[in-house]
Design a protein around this motif. Structure first.
Motif, PDB file in Angstrom:
ATOM      1  N   GLY A 262       6.721   9.372   8.681  1.00 54.23           N
ATOM      2  CA  GLY A 262       6.047   8.301   7.976  1.00 54.23           C
ATOM      3  C   GLY A 262       6.580   8.131   6.569  1.00 54.23           C
ATOM      4  O   GLY A 262       7.338   8.957   6.051  1.00 54.23           O
ATOM      5  N   ARG A 263       6.171   7.019   5.936  1.00 55.05           N
ATOM      6  CA  ARG A 263       6.601   6.699   4.581  1.00 55.05           C
ATOM      7  C   ARG A 263       5.386   6.365   3.727  1.00 55.05           C
ATOM      8  O   ARG A 263       4.368   5.898   4.241  1.00 55.05           O
ATOM      9  N   ARG A 264       5.500   6.616   2.435  1.00 50.28           N
ATOM     10  CA  ARG A 264       4.416   6.356   1.500  1.00 50.28           C
ATOM     11  C   ARG A 264       4.837   5.312   0.467  1.00 50.28           C
ATOM     12  O   ARG A 264       5.992   5.320   0.016  1.00 50.28           O
ATOM     13  N   PRO A 265       3.925   4.425   0.076  1.00 53.52           N
ATOM     14  CA  PRO A 265       4.261   3.432  -0.956  1.00 53.52           C
ATOM     15  C   PRO A 265       4.584   4.100  -2.289  1.00 53.52           C
ATOM     16  O   PRO A 265       3.941   5.092  -2.664  1.00 53.52           O
ATOM     17  N   ASN A 266       5.559   3.568  -3.003  1.00 54.34           N
ATOM     18  CA  ASN A 266       5.940   4.102  -4.316  1.00 54.34           C
ATOM     19  C   ASN A 266       5.048   3.511  -5.403  1.00 54.34           C
ATOM     20  O   ASN A 266       5.378   2.497  -6.016  1.00 54.34           O
ATOM     21  N   VAL A 267       3.908   4.149  -5.628  1.00 52.00           N
ATOM     22  CA  VAL A 267       2.977   3.660  -6.651  1.00 52.00           C
ATOM     23  C   VAL A 267       2.716   4.698  -7.742  1.00 52.00           C
ATOM     24  O   VAL A 267       2.133   4.366  -8.769  1.00 52.00           O
ATOM     25  N   GLU A 268       3.178   5.942  -7.530  1.00 53.31           N
ATOM     26  CA  GLU A 268       2.884   6.995  -8.490  1.00 53.31           C
ATOM     27  C   GLU A 268       3.572   6.728  -9.829  1.00 53.31           C
ATOM     28  O   GLU A 268       4.722   6.296  -9.893  1.00 53.31           O
ATOM     29  N   ASN A 269       2.834   6.991 -10.893  1.00 52.86           N
ATOM     30  CA  ASN A 269       3.365   6.928 -12.261  1.00 52.86           C
ATOM     31  C   ASN A 269       3.951   5.556 -12.614  1.00 52.86           C
ATOM     32  O   ASN A 269       4.882   5.457 -13.415  1.00 52.86           O
ATOM     33  N   LEU A 270       3.389   4.507 -12.030  1.00 46.50           N
ATOM     34  CA  LEU A 270       3.821   3.152 -12.368  1.00 46.50           C
ATOM     35  C   LEU A 270       3.009   2.563 -13.528  1.00 46.50           C
ATOM     36  O   LEU A 270       3.326   1.492 -14.017  1.00 46.50           O
ATOM     37  N   GLY A 271       1.964   3.285 -13.925  1.00 51.04           N
ATOM     38  CA  GLY A 271       1.112   2.777 -14.987  1.00 51.04           C
ATOM     39  C   GLY A 271      -0.008   1.894 -14.490  1.00 51.04           C
ATOM     40  O   GLY A 271      -0.592   1.128 -15.262  1.00 51.04           O
ATOM     41  N   LEU A 272      -0.320   2.005 -13.201  1.00 50.26           N
ATOM     42  CA  LEU A 272      -1.348   1.139 -12.620  1.00 50.26           C
ATOM     43  C   LEU A 272      -2.770   1.604 -12.935  1.00 50.26           C
ATOM     44  O   LEU A 272      -3.712   0.825 -12.837  1.00 50.26           O
ATOM     45  N   ASP A 273      -2.920   2.876 -13.284  1.00 47.60           N
ATOM     46  CA  ASP A 273      -4.261   3.418 -13.546  1.00 47.60           C
ATOM     47  C   ASP A 273      -4.954   2.638 -14.661  1.00 47.60           C
ATOM     48  O   ASP A 273      -4.402   2.436 -15.749  1.00 47.60           O
ATOM     49  N   GLY A 274      -6.138   2.197 -14.368  1.00 42.54           N
ATOM     50  CA  GLY A 274      -6.942   1.519 -15.382  1.00 42.54           C
ATOM     51  C   GLY A 274      -6.643   0.048 -15.566  1.00 42.54           C
ATOM     52  O   GLY A 274      -7.310  -0.616 -16.372  1.00 42.54           O
ATOM     53  N   LEU A 275      -5.674  -0.473 -14.828  1.00 39.80           N
ATOM     54  CA  LEU A 275      -5.342  -1.894 -14.981  1.00 39.80           C
ATOM     55  C   LEU A 275      -6.200  -2.796 -14.105  1.00 39.80           C
ATOM     56  O   LEU A 275      -6.233  -4.011 -14.311  1.00 39.80           O
ATOM     57  N   GLY A 276      -6.835  -2.211 -13.102  1.00 43.71           N
ATOM     58  CA  GLY A 276      -7.641  -3.019 -12.191  1.00 43.71           C
ATOM     59  C   GLY A 276      -6.940  -3.380 -10.903  1.00 43.71           C
ATOM     60  O   GLY A 276      -7.501  -4.083 -10.048  1.00 43.71           O
ATOM     61  N   VAL A 277      -5.704  -2.894 -10.715  1.00 43.67           N
ATOM     62  CA  VAL A 277      -4.986  -3.119  -9.452  1.00 43.67           C
ATOM     63  C   VAL A 277      -5.580  -2.196  -8.390  1.00 43.67           C
ATOM     64  O   VAL A 277      -5.663  -0.980  -8.586  1.00 43.67           O
ATOM     65  N   GLU A 278      -5.992  -2.789  -7.268  1.00 45.04           N
ATOM     66  CA  GLU A 278      -6.641  -2.004  -6.210  1.00 45.04           C
ATOM     67  C   GLU A 278      -5.589  -1.277  -5.372  1.00 45.04           C
ATOM     68  O   GLU A 278      -4.599  -1.867  -4.935  1.00 45.04           O
ATOM     69  N   ILE A 279      -5.835   0.013  -5.148  1.00 39.82           N
ATOM     70  CA  ILE A 279      -4.969   0.836  -4.303  1.00 39.82           C
ATOM     71  C   ILE A 279      -5.716   1.158  -3.013  1.00 39.82           C
ATOM     72  O   ILE A 279      -6.857   1.615  -3.051  1.00 39.82           O
ATOM     73  N   GLY A 280      -5.088   0.896  -1.871  1.00 33.86           N
ATOM     74  CA  GLY A 280      -5.731   1.091  -0.583  1.00 33.86           C
ATOM     75  C   GLY A 280      -5.776   2.532  -0.133  1.00 33.86           C
ATOM     76  O   GLY A 280      -5.244   3.435  -0.785  1.00 33.86           O
ATOM     77  N   ARG A 281      -6.377   2.746   1.015  1.00 33.00           N
ATOM     78  CA  ARG A 281      -6.596   4.102   1.545  1.00 33.00           C
ATOM     79  C   ARG A 281      -5.290   4.845   1.790  1.00 33.00           C
ATOM     80  O   ARG A 281      -5.225   6.064   1.670  1.00 33.00           O
ATOM     81  N   LYS A 282      -4.231   4.115   2.120  1.00 36.69           N
ATOM     82  CA  LYS A 282      -2.946   4.746   2.399  1.00 36.69           C
ATOM     83  C   LYS A 282      -2.002   4.703   1.200  1.00 36.69           C
ATOM     84  O   LYS A 282      -0.805   4.923   1.334  1.00 36.69           O
ATOM     85  N   GLY A 283      -2.553   4.429   0.034  1.00 32.46           N
ATOM     86  CA  GLY A 283      -1.753   4.424  -1.179  1.00 32.46           C
ATOM     87  C   GLY A 283      -1.059   3.109  -1.460  1.00 32.46           C
ATOM     88  O   GLY A 283      -0.294   2.996  -2.424  1.00 32.46           O
ATOM     89  N   GLN A 284      -1.340   2.076  -0.675  1.00 39.05           N
ATOM     90  CA  GLN A 284      -0.663   0.788  -0.840  1.00 39.05           C
ATOM     91  C   GLN A 284      -1.362  -0.069  -1.887  1.00 39.05           C
ATOM     92  O   GLN A 284      -2.552   0.077  -2.133  1.00 39.05           O
ATOM     93  N   ILE A 285      -0.594  -0.972  -2.502  1.00 42.43           N
ATOM     94  CA  ILE A 285      -1.166  -1.945  -3.424  1.00 42.43           C
ATOM     95  C   ILE A 285      -1.798  -3.061  -2.602  1.00 42.43           C
ATOM     96  O   ILE A 285      -1.137  -3.683  -1.764  1.00 42.43           O
ATOM     97  N   VAL A 286      -3.060  -3.315  -2.839  1.00 44.38           N
ATOM     98  CA  VAL A 286      -3.794  -4.329  -2.078  1.00 44.38           C
ATOM     99  C   VAL A 286      -3.533  -5.699  -2.693  1.00 44.38           C
ATOM    100  O   VAL A 286      -3.702  -5.898  -3.910  1.00 44.38           O
ATOM    101  N   VAL A 287      -3.102  -6.641  -1.863  1.00 41.72           N
ATOM    102  CA  VAL A 287      -2.803  -7.998  -2.322  1.00 41.72           C
ATOM    103  C   VAL A 287      -3.455  -9.017  -1.386  1.00 41.72           C
ATOM    104  O   VAL A 287      -3.841  -8.686  -0.259  1.00 41.72           O
ATOM    105  N   ASP A 288      -3.530 -10.263  -1.864  1.00 44.35           N
ATOM    106  CA  ASP A 288      -4.043 -11.317  -1.002  1.00 44.35           C
ATOM    107  C   ASP A 288      -2.881 -11.970  -0.249  1.00 44.35           C
ATOM    108  O   ASP A 288      -1.741 -11.496  -0.304  1.00 44.35           O
ATOM    109  N   ARG A 289      -3.147 -13.069   0.438  1.00 40.02           N
ATOM    110  CA  ARG A 289      -2.121 -13.700   1.265  1.00 40.02           C
ATOM    111  C   ARG A 289      -0.966 -14.274   0.449  1.00 40.02           C
ATOM    112  O   ARG A 289       0.119 -14.532   0.977  1.00 40.02           O
ATOM    113  N   PHE A 290      -1.181 -14.430  -0.871  1.00 43.48           N
ATOM    114  CA  PHE A 290      -0.119 -14.912  -1.749  1.00 43.48           C
ATOM    115  C   PHE A 290       0.528 -13.763  -2.531  1.00 43.48           C
ATOM    116  O   PHE A 290       1.216 -13.991  -3.523  1.00 43.48           O
TER     117      PHE A 290
END
Length: 452
Positions: A262-290
C-alpha cells in the motif's frame, strides 16, 4: 492584496505539472512550482514509466520461446541488468528534462526545493524564502508504506527497484495489489526465483474475482510461488541473505525482500496543522468535487487526495482545477467508470463494476468466455484468455468489462469509450467482429453464463 503568485503548486508530479502548465500557459496565471525531488513525480521517475519498461524487458524470454516454436532459430540469450538499468536511467533523465521544458515554455517558475505552507496564502521554501499566492495547490502524491516489523529496514520498496546494483537470485514480494503482482511477474520474467506473500485470500483485491483468480493461476503456472493467507512477522539478516519469518510458520531465505503493501499520502510536515484543511481517516487531504479543501484558497489533486490513485486521473484533476479557478470554466472530473490495467503477465484490464459489486446493486447477466488464444495454442502452450461483460437486466447497459489477456490494457482503453457512452449489450452484439483477434470475443458472446 497583491500576491507574488496567482498559483503556487507544491509537487512536480503529473497532476501538479498539468495544473501549473494549464494555469500559466493557457490562462495566463503567474505560477510558481516547488519540487523537492525529481520533476515528473512517482509516475515518471519511480512508477508507471520505468515499471512498464521493466514489464517489456521481462516479457522477452517468452517471446524467444515462442519464436523458436514458430520455427525461428534463436541463439543463447542472457539478460544484462546493468545495460538495461543504464538505458532506463538515461530515459528517465530525458523525460524529467522534458517535463521541465514543458513548464518553462508555459512560463512557470520552478523552485527545486521543498515547500511547506505557512498559512492559507503563503508558502515557505527550505531555503527560508517565502512567497504569497492567491491559490495554493497541493500535489505531493504518495509514498510506499512498510509495516513496522522487526527487520523492516532490510526490505526495499518499489522506489528502489529501478536502481538495484544487480538482480537477486531469490526474491520475496510482500503484498497482493497491482504493484506487488506486477513486480512479481517482472522479476520472474527476468529469471529471478520469486515468491509472493499476501495476507488476504486472493491477490488483486478490488478487481473482479474471476479475473483476479485467472491472473493468479497464470502467474503460478509461470513460476511465481504465491502464498495467500500469509504475512511476514520479521526479517533477519543472515550470511546468505535475508531470512523471512512468516505467519504460516515458514522461515525462508531470500536475497531481496520487496514490500508493496500500500501507499500513504504525502501530507506529513507540510504545514497543514491548524490551517483547517481536513485530513481523512487514511491520511488523505479531503477535497470536494472541484478539488477544493475546507480552506477556500487551498486545493489538492492526485494521490494525496486518495480518490483514485492513477496518473491519468491526477492529470485530469489538475487540468480541471486550472480550468475551474483560472479559466472561468467550472469543471469537475468524473471519477466514475475509470478504466485501469494491471501489467501482470497476462495483463488485466478492467472498467466499471465487478460481478460481485454489480450483483449487490441490481439484477444482472454475466457474459464470460475463456479460451486458448490462437498465437500460443498453435505451439501447444496452455495459456488461456478470459473476457467478461457485466450487463444490467433492466437497462441492458454494460456495467463492467474485464479482460485477462496479453495487451489487455490496450483493449480495455477502447472498450472504455463504448462503456462510458452507455453502450448496451445489444450495441456490442451489433458490432461486427474483427477476425481473427482475441478481442472479437467481446462482440460474439451471445448467451449469458449466469443470471443473478
Amino acid at each position: 492584496m497583491a500576491f507574488d503568485y496567482d498559483l503556487f503548486v507544491i509537487g512536480g508530479g503529473s497532476g501538479g505539472v498539468r495544473a501549473a502548465r494549464i494555469a500559466s500557459g493557457e490562462w495566463g496565471a503567474k505560477v510558481g512550482l516547488a519540487e523537492e525531488s525529481r520533476m515528473g513525480g512517482t509516475c515518471v521517475i519511480r512508477g508507471c514509466v520505468p515499471k512498464k519498461l521493466m514489464v517489456f524487458a521481462s516479457g522477452f524470454p517468452g517471446i524467444f520461446e515462442e519464436a523458436r516454436a514458430y520455427g525461428w532459430e534463436v541463439g543463447a540469450t542472457r539478460f544484462d541488468w546493468t545495460a538495461f538499468r543504464t538505458r532506463l536511467e538515461s530515459e528517465l533523465n530525458r523525460l524529467e528534462e522534458a517535463y521541465r521544458n514543458t513548464l518553462k515554455t508555459a512560463g512557470v517558475t520552478i523552485h527545486d526545493t521543498r515547500a511547506t505552507l505557512v498559512d492559507a496564502h503563503r508558502v515557505r521554501l527550505a531555503s527560508g524564502e517565502e512567497f504569497s499566492a492567491k491559490h495554493i495547490l497541493i500535489a505531493t502524491g504518495g509514498r510506499p508504506f512498510v509495516p513496522d516489523i522487526p527487520g523492516a529496514e532490510l526490505a526495499v520498496t518499489s522506489n528502489e527497484m529501478f536502481h538495484l546494483e544487480s538482480l537477486p537470485k531469490r526474491a520475496l514480494v510482500v503484498g497482493g495489489g497491482y504493484i506487488a503482482s506486477e513486480f512479481a511477474c517482472i522479476l520472474n520474467g527476468m529469471g529471478v526465483e520469486v515468491s509472493q506473500y499476501y495476507r488476504g485470500a486472493q491477490i488483486l483485491r478490488g478487481f473482479d474475482d474471476e479475473a483476479r483468480g485467472h491472473v493468479a493461476n497464470a502467474m503460478q503456472a509461470s513460476g511465481v510461488d504465491i502464498h495467500c493467507g500469509t504475512d511476514l512477522m520479521r526479517l533477519e539478516k543472515t550470511e546468505g541473505g535475508i531470512r523471512a519469518v512468516a505467519t504460516d510458520g515458514s522461515e525462508r531465505e531470500f536475497d531481496l525482500v520487496m514490500y508493496a503493501t500500500g501507499r500513504r499520502p504525502n501530507v506529513e510536515n507540510l504545514g497543514l496543522d491548524g490551517l483547517g484543511v481536513e485530513i481523512g481517516r487514511k491520511g488523505q487531504i479531503v477535497v470536494d468535487r472541484f478539488s477544493q479543501t475546507a480552506v477556500p484558497s487551498i486545493f489538492a489533486v492526485g494521490d494525496v487526495t486518495g480518490r483514485i490513485n492513477l496518473t491519468p486521473v491526477a492529470i485530469r484533476e489538475g487540468h480541471a482545477f486550472a480550468d475551474t479557478v483560472f479559466g472561468s470554466k467550472p469543471t469537475a472530473f468524473d471519477h466514475e467508470l475509470v478504466a485501469s490495467a494491471v501489467f501482470t503477465q497476462p495483463e488485466l484490464g478492467s472498467i466499471g463494476l465487478s460481478e460481485e459489486a454489480a450483483r449487490e446493486q441490481e439484477p444482472i447477466e454475466v457474459y464470460a468466455t475463456a479460451f486458448r488464444p490462437m498465437k500460443t495454442a498453435f505451439i501447444g502452450k496452455p495459456d488461456r484468455v478470459m473476457m467478461k461483460l457485466i450487463v444490467s437486466k433492466a437497462t441492458r447497459k454494460v456495467l463492467g468489462c474485464h479482460i485477462v489477456a496479453p495487451e489487455a490494457g490496450e483493449m480495455i482503453q477502447l472498450a472504455a469509450i463504448a462503456i462510458r457512452m452507455g453502450a448496451t449489450k445489444e450495441d456490442f452484439d451489433r458490432t461486427c467482429a474483427v477476425h481473427p483477434t482475441m478481442s472479437e470475443e467481446l462482440v460474439t458472446m451471445r448467451k449469458p453464463v449466469r443470471t443473478i
